[in-house]
Structure formats: structure tokens, C-alpha cells
Write a protein that holds these residues in place. Structure first.
Motif, PDB file in Angstrom:
ATOM      1  N   ILE A  40     133.612   2.344  18.036  1.00 18.28           N
ATOM      2  CA  ILE A  40     132.347   3.783  18.621  1.00 18.28           C
ATOM      3  C   ILE A  40     132.286   3.836  19.827  1.00 18.28           C
ATOM      4  N   ALA A  41     131.482   4.995  20.685  1.00 13.36           N
ATOM      5  CA  ALA A  41     132.368   5.484  22.107  1.00 13.36           C
ATOM      6  C   ALA A  41     131.192   6.250  22.168  1.00 13.36           C
ATOM      7  N   ASP A  42     130.250   6.249  23.071  1.00 11.49           N
ATOM      8  CA  ASP A  42     130.141   7.672  23.911  1.00 11.49           C
ATOM      9  C   ASP A  42     129.834   8.298  24.730  1.00 11.49           C
ATOM     10  N   GLY A  43     131.051   7.107  25.439  1.00  7.51           N
ATOM     11  CA  GLY A  43     131.623   8.973  27.038  1.00  7.51           C
ATOM     12  C   GLY A  43     131.003   8.318  28.445  1.00  7.51           C
ATOM     13  N   ASP A  44     129.670   7.821  27.996  1.00 10.25           N
ATOM     14  CA  ASP A  44     129.448   7.690  28.894  1.00 10.25           C
ATOM     15  C   ASP A  44     128.931   5.916  29.285  1.00 10.25           C
ATOM     16  N   ARG A  45     128.069   5.142  28.700  1.00 14.37           N
ATOM     17  CA  ARG A  45     128.479   3.505  29.367  1.00 14.37           C
ATOM     18  C   ARG A  45     129.846   2.960  28.624  1.00 14.37           C
ATOM     19  N   ARG A  46     129.751   3.458  27.770  1.00 11.47           N
ATOM     20  CA  ARG A  46     130.968   2.603  26.615  1.00 11.47           C
ATOM     21  C   ARG A  46     131.799   4.216  26.674  1.00 11.47           C
ATOM     22  N   LYS A  47     133.081   3.262  26.948  1.00 12.97           N
ATOM     23  CA  LYS A  47     134.551   4.746  27.237  1.00 12.97           C
ATOM     24  C   LYS A  47     135.166   4.576  26.484  1.00 12.97           C
ATOM     25  N   PHE A  48     135.855   5.828  26.240  1.00 15.25           N
ATOM     26  CA  PHE A  48     136.997   5.972  25.053  1.00 15.25           C
ATOM     27  C   PHE A  48     137.900   4.225  24.914  1.00 15.25           C
ATOM     28  N   ASP A  49     138.273   4.292  26.360  1.00 18.66           N
ATOM     29  CA  ASP A  49     139.518   3.707  26.077  1.00 18.66           C
ATOM     30  C   ASP A  49     138.440   1.930  26.614  1.00 18.66           C
ATOM     31  N   ARG A  50     137.994   1.721  25.515  1.00 18.99           N
ATOM     32  CA  ARG A  50     136.886   0.381  26.535  1.00 18.99           C
ATOM     33  C   ARG A  50     135.772   0.634  24.601  1.00 18.99           C
ATOM     34  N   ALA A  51     136.596   1.433  23.546  1.00 24.14           N
ATOM     35  CA  ALA A  51     135.556   1.296  22.554  1.00 24.14           C
ATOM     36  C   ALA A  51     135.420  -0.026  22.138  1.00 24.14           C
ATOM     37  N   LYS A  52     133.811  -0.051  21.160  1.00 19.75           N
ATOM     38  CA  LYS A  52     132.979  -0.942  20.897  1.00 19.75           C
ATOM     39  C   LYS A  52     133.767  -1.387  19.809  1.00 19.75           C
ATOM     40  N   ARG A  53     133.952  -2.432  18.886  1.00 17.95           N
ATOM     41  CA  ARG A  53     134.252  -2.987  17.442  1.00 17.95           C
ATOM     42  C   ARG A  53     132.122  -3.147  17.158  1.00 17.95           C
ATOM     43  N   LYS A  54     132.356  -1.823  16.159  1.00 23.31           N
ATOM     44  CA  LYS A  54     131.075  -2.567  15.159  1.00 23.31           C
ATOM     45  C   LYS A  54     131.321  -3.103  13.828  1.00 23.31           C
ATOM     46  N   ASN A  55     130.225  -3.856  12.887  1.00 25.54           N
ATOM     47  CA  ASN A  55     130.030  -3.678  11.957  1.00 25.54           C
ATOM     48  C   ASN A  55     129.576  -2.157  11.502  1.00 25.54           C
ATOM     49  N   ILE A  56     129.612  -1.975   9.957  1.00 22.23           N
ATOM     50  CA  ILE A  56     129.172  -0.906   9.779  1.00 22.23           C
ATOM     51  C   ILE A  56     128.071  -0.468   8.895  1.00 22.23           C
ATOM     52  N   GLY A  57     127.653  -2.382   8.346  1.00 22.11           N
ATOM     53  CA  GLY A  57     126.102  -2.703   7.807  1.00 22.11           C
ATOM     54  C   GLY A  57     125.385  -2.148   9.755  1.00 22.11           C
ATOM     55  N   HIS A  58     125.517  -2.713  10.904  1.00 16.55           N
ATOM     56  CA  HIS A  58     125.138  -2.805  11.898  1.00 16.55           C
ATOM     57  C   HIS A  58     124.364  -1.238  11.887  1.00 16.55           C
ATOM     58  N   LEU A  59     125.645  -0.169  11.504  1.00 21.18           N
ATOM     59  CA  LEU A  59     124.729   1.573  12.090  1.00 21.18           C
ATOM     60  C   LEU A  59     124.605   2.221  11.016  1.00 21.18           C
ATOM     61  N   GLN A  60     123.794   2.929  11.333  1.00 22.18           N
ATOM     62  CA  GLN A  60     122.945   4.024  11.014  1.00 22.18           C
ATOM     63  C   GLN A  60     123.571   5.746  10.937  1.00 22.18           C
ATOM     64  N   LEU A  61     124.950   5.667  10.286  1.00 24.44           N
ATOM     65  CA  LEU A  61     125.646   6.774  10.137  1.00 24.44           C
ATOM     66  C   LEU A  61     124.435   8.236   9.641  1.00 24.44           C
ATOM     67  N   PHE A  62     124.858   9.425  10.725  1.00 28.93           N
ATOM     68  CA  PHE A  62     124.265  10.809  10.238  1.00 28.93           C
ATOM     69  C   PHE A  62     124.968  11.432   9.445  1.00 28.93           C
ATOM     70  N   ASP A  63     124.441  12.739   8.613  1.00 30.34           N
ATOM     71  CA  ASP A  63     125.572  13.499   8.524  1.00 30.34           C
ATOM     72  C   ASP A  63     125.947  14.116   9.122  1.00 30.34           C
ATOM     73  N   THR A  80     138.452  12.701  24.930  1.00 24.28           N
ATOM     74  CA  THR A  80     138.341  12.397  26.772  1.00 24.28           C
ATOM     75  C   THR A  80     136.454  12.406  26.584  1.00 24.28           C
ATOM     76  N   ASN A  81     135.821  11.475  27.322  1.00 29.40           N
ATOM     77  CA  ASN A  81     135.182  10.707  27.128  1.00 29.40           C
ATOM     78  C   ASN A  81     133.892  12.082  27.455  1.00 29.40           C
ATOM     79  N   GLY A  82     134.401  13.261  28.485  1.00 31.31           N
ATOM     80  CA  GLY A  82     134.028  14.665  28.277  1.00 31.31           C
ATOM     81  C   GLY A  82     133.449  14.757  26.995  1.00 31.31           C
TER      82      GLY A  82
END
Length: 107
Positions: A40-63, A80-82
Motif C-alpha cells: 500500500i502507498a498514499d503518495g504522501d508519507r508512503r511513496k509508491f517506490d517505498r510501498a508498505k507491505r501489509k497483512n490483508i487482515g489488518h486492513l479495512q477494505l472499502f468498496d 505517480t505519487n500525485g
């Protein structure tokens, strides 16, 4: 809240980490690693090229899947991060604020 029923997130889907340092900040799924983990990445604090590995069980998924992010990753393998920032902002402004407005009228 408009949560997704699916347990497997899509590329470009908006998620909310429930555990860890990113907890409480909206992010976008940029890669599916296996049946348990995504990047996962947000383009701000967590950029695309340094995306964070997350367990799906620790995520709330939105439709909600950002077509801009999804198309960019499918076509070029990156985004792009933008575009990531735009996707998160659009989700927060359109979907969450509209949902809260609807809640005010339900009373």
C-alpha cells in the motif's frame, strides 16, 4: 461505512490500515503479493517506490477502486505519487463526506 465484502483487495482499492504506524490513514493498494499480503502507498508519507507491505487482515477494505490508479498500474506497472494523493483525496472528499451528509438526514 461502505466496506467491501471481498477479502481480496483489488489494485487501486482504497484501504484503511487498522494496525501499525499507518493506522488511521487512508492508502491505496498498489500490488497484490499473495493471498495474505499487499503493498500500500498514499503518495504522501508512503511513496509508491517505498510501498508498505501489509497483512490483508489488518486492513479495512472499502468498496471504492480508483480507476486512475488501477489503469496506470495495469498499463505501465507503476503510478505517480500525485495520482495516489489524488485518489485518496477524492475518496475522502466525495465518498466519506457524502456519506456523513447522508447520516445527518437519517435522524
Amino acid at each position: 461505512m461502505i466496506e467491501s465484502d471481498s477479502t481480496v483487495p483489488s489494485i487501486g482499492q482504497i484501504v484503511l490500515p487498522l494496525k501499525g504506524r499507518e493506522a488511521g490513514t487512508y492508502s491505496v493498494v498498489v500490488q497484490q503479493l499473495d493471498e495474505r499480503f499487499v503493498l500500500i502507498a498514499d503518495g504522501d508519507r508512503r511513496k509508491f517506490d517505498r510501498a508498505k507491505r501489509k497483512n490483508i487482515g489488518h486492513l479495512q477494505l472499502f468498496d471504492y477502486v480508483s480507476p486512475e490508479v488501477q489503469n496506470s498500474i495495469i498499463e505501465t506497472g507503476k503510478v505517480t505519487n500525485g495520482k495516489l494523493r489524488y485518489a485518496v483525496t477524492k475518496f475522502v472528499n466525495e465518498v466519506l463526506i457524502d456519506e456523513k451528509k447522508g447520516d445527518m438526514f437519517d435522524g
